[in-house]
Scaffold this motif. Structure first.
Motif, PDB file in Angstrom:
ATOM      1  N   ARG A 205      -4.900 -11.216   3.173  1.00  0.00           N
ATOM      2  CA  ARG A 205      -4.448 -11.009   1.796  1.00  0.00           C
ATOM      3  C   ARG A 205      -4.396  -9.526   1.428  1.00  0.00           C
ATOM      4  NH1 ARG A 205      -3.391 -13.552  -2.790  1.00  0.00           N
ATOM      5  NH2 ARG A 205      -3.960 -12.578  -4.778  1.00  0.00           N
ATOM      6  N   ASP A 206      -5.370  -8.743   1.863  1.00  0.00           N
ATOM      7  CA  ASP A 206      -5.389  -7.331   1.512  1.00  0.00           C
ATOM      8  C   ASP A 206      -4.290  -6.527   2.198  1.00  0.00           C
ATOM      9  OD1 ASP A 206      -7.572  -7.835  -0.078  1.00  0.00           O
ATOM     10  OD2 ASP A 206      -9.053  -7.173   1.424  1.00  0.00           O
ATOM     11  N   LEU A 207      -3.676  -7.113   3.233  1.00  0.00           N
ATOM     12  CA  LEU A 207      -2.657  -6.401   3.994  1.00  0.00           C
ATOM     13  C   LEU A 207      -1.266  -7.024   3.853  1.00  0.00           C
ATOM     14  CD1 LEU A 207      -4.666  -5.817   7.297  1.00  0.00           C
ATOM     15  CD2 LEU A 207      -4.400  -4.244   5.362  1.00  0.00           C
ATOM     16  N   GLN A 208      -1.104  -7.950   2.911  1.00  0.00           N
ATOM     17  CA  GLN A 208       0.171  -8.650   2.780  1.00  0.00           C
ATOM     18  C   GLN A 208       1.276  -7.745   2.242  1.00  0.00           C
ATOM     19  OE1 GLN A 208      -0.827 -12.113   0.410  1.00  0.00           O
ATOM     20  NE2 GLN A 208      -0.961 -13.412   2.230  1.00  0.00           N
ATOM     21  N   TYR A 209       0.942  -6.784   1.409  1.00  0.00           N
ATOM     22  CA  TYR A 209       1.953  -5.919   0.797  1.00  0.00           C
ATOM     23  C   TYR A 209       1.799  -4.485   1.296  1.00  0.00           C
ATOM     24  CZ  TYR A 209       3.264  -9.566  -2.537  1.00  0.00           C
ATOM     25  OH  TYR A 209       3.731 -10.713  -3.107  1.00  0.00           O
ATOM     26  N   SER A 210       2.933  -3.815   1.471  1.00  0.00           N
ATOM     27  CA  SER A 210       2.944  -2.398   1.843  1.00  0.00           C
ATOM     28  C   SER A 210       4.249  -1.783   1.350  1.00  0.00           C
ATOM     29  CB  SER A 210       2.820  -2.218   3.361  1.00  0.00           C
ATOM     30  OG  SER A 210       3.916  -2.826   4.021  1.00  0.00           O
ATOM     31  N   VAL A 211       4.175  -0.505   1.008  1.00  0.00           N
ATOM     32  CA  VAL A 211       5.370   0.198   0.526  1.00  0.00           C
ATOM     33  C   VAL A 211       6.239   0.574   1.721  1.00  0.00           C
ATOM     34  CG1 VAL A 211       6.218   2.250  -0.676  1.00  0.00           C
ATOM     35  CG2 VAL A 211       4.155   1.093  -1.493  1.00  0.00           C
ATOM     36  N   THR A 212       7.517   0.216   1.651  1.00  0.00           N
ATOM     37  CA  THR A 212       8.444   0.528   2.744  1.00  0.00           C
ATOM     38  C   THR A 212       9.507   1.552   2.351  1.00  0.00           C
ATOM     39  OG1 THR A 212       9.926  -1.290   2.161  1.00  0.00           O
ATOM     40  CG2 THR A 212       8.165  -1.765   3.736  1.00  0.00           C
ATOM     41  N   ASP A 213       9.782   1.679   1.050  1.00  0.00           N
ATOM     42  CA  ASP A 213      10.820   2.611   0.621  1.00  0.00           C
ATOM     43  C   ASP A 213      10.716   2.809  -0.877  1.00  0.00           C
ATOM     44  OD1 ASP A 213      12.960   4.319   0.818  1.00  0.00           O
ATOM     45  OD2 ASP A 213      14.235   2.907   1.912  1.00  0.00           O
ATOM     46  N   VAL A 214      11.476   3.759  -1.399  1.00  0.00           N
ATOM     47  CA  VAL A 214      11.541   3.967  -2.840  1.00  0.00           C
ATOM     48  C   VAL A 214      12.769   3.248  -3.390  1.00  0.00           C
ATOM     49  CG1 VAL A 214      10.351   6.174  -2.702  1.00  0.00           C
ATOM     50  CG2 VAL A 214      12.842   6.120  -2.596  1.00  0.00           C
ATOM     51  N   ASN A 215      12.755   2.965  -4.668  1.00  0.00           N
ATOM     52  CA  ASN A 215      13.876   2.286  -5.322  1.00  0.00           C
ATOM     53  C   ASN A 215      14.884   3.334  -5.790  1.00  0.00           C
ATOM     54  OD1 ASN A 215      15.596   0.818  -7.007  1.00  0.00           O
ATOM     55  ND2 ASN A 215      13.988  -0.648  -7.523  1.00  0.00           N
TER      56      ASN A 215
END
Length: 488
Positions: A205-215
């Motif tokens: 759960r703590d690793l499910q999300y990560s930033v991949t790019d900017v909007n």
């Protein structure tokens, strides 16, 4: 001889005007103006009275660009239609047969672009000691002679950023997570910034999300709006039609070409049908349904066929697989039935289409304008005059293509330069060889399109010898007759 002088006969334009018995060709009260409007300037179009064709003589060449080209004969229109209607019908049939039901579904791999993504916003950013947030990393050895050693040392030194990200889309909208940004990271985050986050449902759960790019939606939208505004302000109605045809081209690409290839259809056939549809929509929508546009369509079609044949020959001869990087490898892994070399050829055809349209339309317009400036020019004289314009176009177009591909591959070329590879080694690698084949095959097709389109346009416009225009008034014969009279 009076009735045969249709170019100088004032009875055509006004009952009060009488022919000059001495053949001087001037009107009473207007002085001596022997070359102003004697050819097509006095003829009628249906329902347009005396002003329908003023200024179309060579003496008034400045007026040719202010209106559409003169209509061609009915017979010539039938000949052009006999060629283009079966072609357009074949394109429509091809679209119907190959039309996909949609992009085939697959199980996401979580690799590269094949990841589930959501939108997010940076809520806060705080400075932290890199040593504290990177405590789990292997302690550095102090050796900075290797990239790994330098990275390990940097990870334990300086100030890092701890960003709190809020997910703003998807099923878990409102959820927050933290992202550690290293001081030497190429992408730094700031509060309030929109970001794209990757979601891995199978991860802890703590690793499910990560930033991949900017909007980047806002700046890209503003830039697109500025582009559309400039096109409309300068091009006016032509600009509006160009934007509509551009949107139609993207629809054909996204709704037909890409899904059809993913469904397993032959990429070459899909590219030919899709490119032909884009060509017909773009050219006729932007330049009108006319013989001039039809000649440009034929020239583009012949050039595309040449590009397809040369591309197929040299892709096979050079043993190019089309699978040269992570993206093509991912496509082949997800859809192993796709012919990757065929996909490479399809890309060459589609990539050449945009520049081909420009070249063929320019050459056709040049021939038409030369013919209107001097209707007495034969096909050989028209070709010689127009090909001089085409040679200038060839030089700029070829240079543009080569520089465009070199600019796109600049990071790759830098890597080869860093490795101190010889030019022969660089050119022989499949990654660079693909670009060489793409550039040279496309350039050959573009160069060939100039004489091909010029010949077609010169033959068509010279063969157009209608005896009357839409209103039944003498036209082309009158022009020639008037010229002979003045020559005497």
């Amino acid at each position: 001889m009076g009735p045969r002088r249709s170019c100088d006969d004032r009875s055509v334009t006004s009952p009060q005007q009488t022919p000059d018995p001495h053949g001087h060709g001037h009107e009473p009260g207007h002085g001596h103006e022997p070359d102003h409007g004697h050819d097509s300037g006095r003829r009628h179009d249906a329902g347009r009275g005396n002003d329908s064709g003023r200024g179309h003589d060579a003496g008034h060449g400045h007026s040719h660009s202010h209106g559409p080209a003169a209509p061609v004969s009915r017979h010539l229109r039938k000949v052009i239609a006999a060629v283009l209607i079966p072609f357009a019908t074949a394109v429509v049939v091809g679209l119907a047969i190959l039309w996909p039901g949609g992009t085939p579904a697959h199980e996401r791999t979580g690799v590269g672009f094949d990841r589930q993504t959501e939108q997010g916003t940076v809520v806060s950013v705080e400075q932290v000691d890199c040593k504290d947030v990177n405590a789990a990393q292997v302690p550095p050895t102090g050796d900075t002679s290797t990239p790994e050693g330098r990275e390990a040392v940097n990870a334990q030194q300086g100030q890092c950023e701890k960003a709190t990200i809020e997910v703003t889309s998807g099923a878990e909208k409102g959820r927050t997570f933290t992202e550690i940004v290293q001081p030497d990271a190429p992408r730094q985050l700031h509060e309030g910034q929109g970001v794209v986050v990757a979601y891995a449902p199978d991860a802890p759960r703590d690793l499910q999300y990560s930033v991949t790019d900017v909007n980047r939606k806002v700046p890209l939208t503003v830039l697109a709006g500025l582009f559309a505004l400039v096109v409309v302000l300068v091009g006016r109605m032509k600009g509006v039609m160009a934007l509509i045809s551009l949107a139609a081209s993207f629809l054909v690409l996204t709704l037909f070409i890409l899904p059809a290839i993913l469904e397993g259809s032959n990429p070459l056939v899909v590219a030919v049908v899709g490119s032909s549809a884009i060509m017909l929509i773009a050219l006729y929508m932007c330049h009108g349904l006319s013989a001039r546009t039809s000649v440009a369509v034929l020239g583009t079609l012949i050039s595309l066929m040449l590009i397809g044949l040369l591309g197929s020959l040299f892709i096979d001869w050079a043993s190019l697989s089309g699978n040269t990087d992570d993206n093509t490898g991912l496509i082949h892994g997800l859809y192993p039935d796709i012919d990757m070399s065929g996909l490479l050829l399809a890309g060459i055809i589609i990539g050449s289409l945009g520049v081909l349209d420009d070249v063929t339309v320019t050459q056709t317009s040049a021939v038409w304008e030369l013919h209107q400036a001097d209707p007495g020019m034969g096909p050989r004289a028209l070709y010689r005059a127009a090909i001089r314009i085409g040679r200038d176009h060839i030089a700029s177009v070829v240079n543009t293509l080569v520089l465009a591909y070199a600019g796109a591959a600049l990071p790759l070329l830098l890597l080869f330069s860093i490795a101190q590879s010889s030019m022969g080694t660089v050119a022989n690698s499949e990654l660079v060889a693909e670009e060489i084949v793409r550039t040279l095959v496309g350039s050959i097709g573009l160069v060939a399109s100039v004489p091909v389109t010029t010949v077609l346009a010169a033959l068509v416009v010279s063969a157009d010898r209608p005896g009357s225009d839409a209103g039944g008034k003498p036209r082309a014969a009158a022009v020639r007759g008037g010229r002979r009279r003045r020559a005497k």
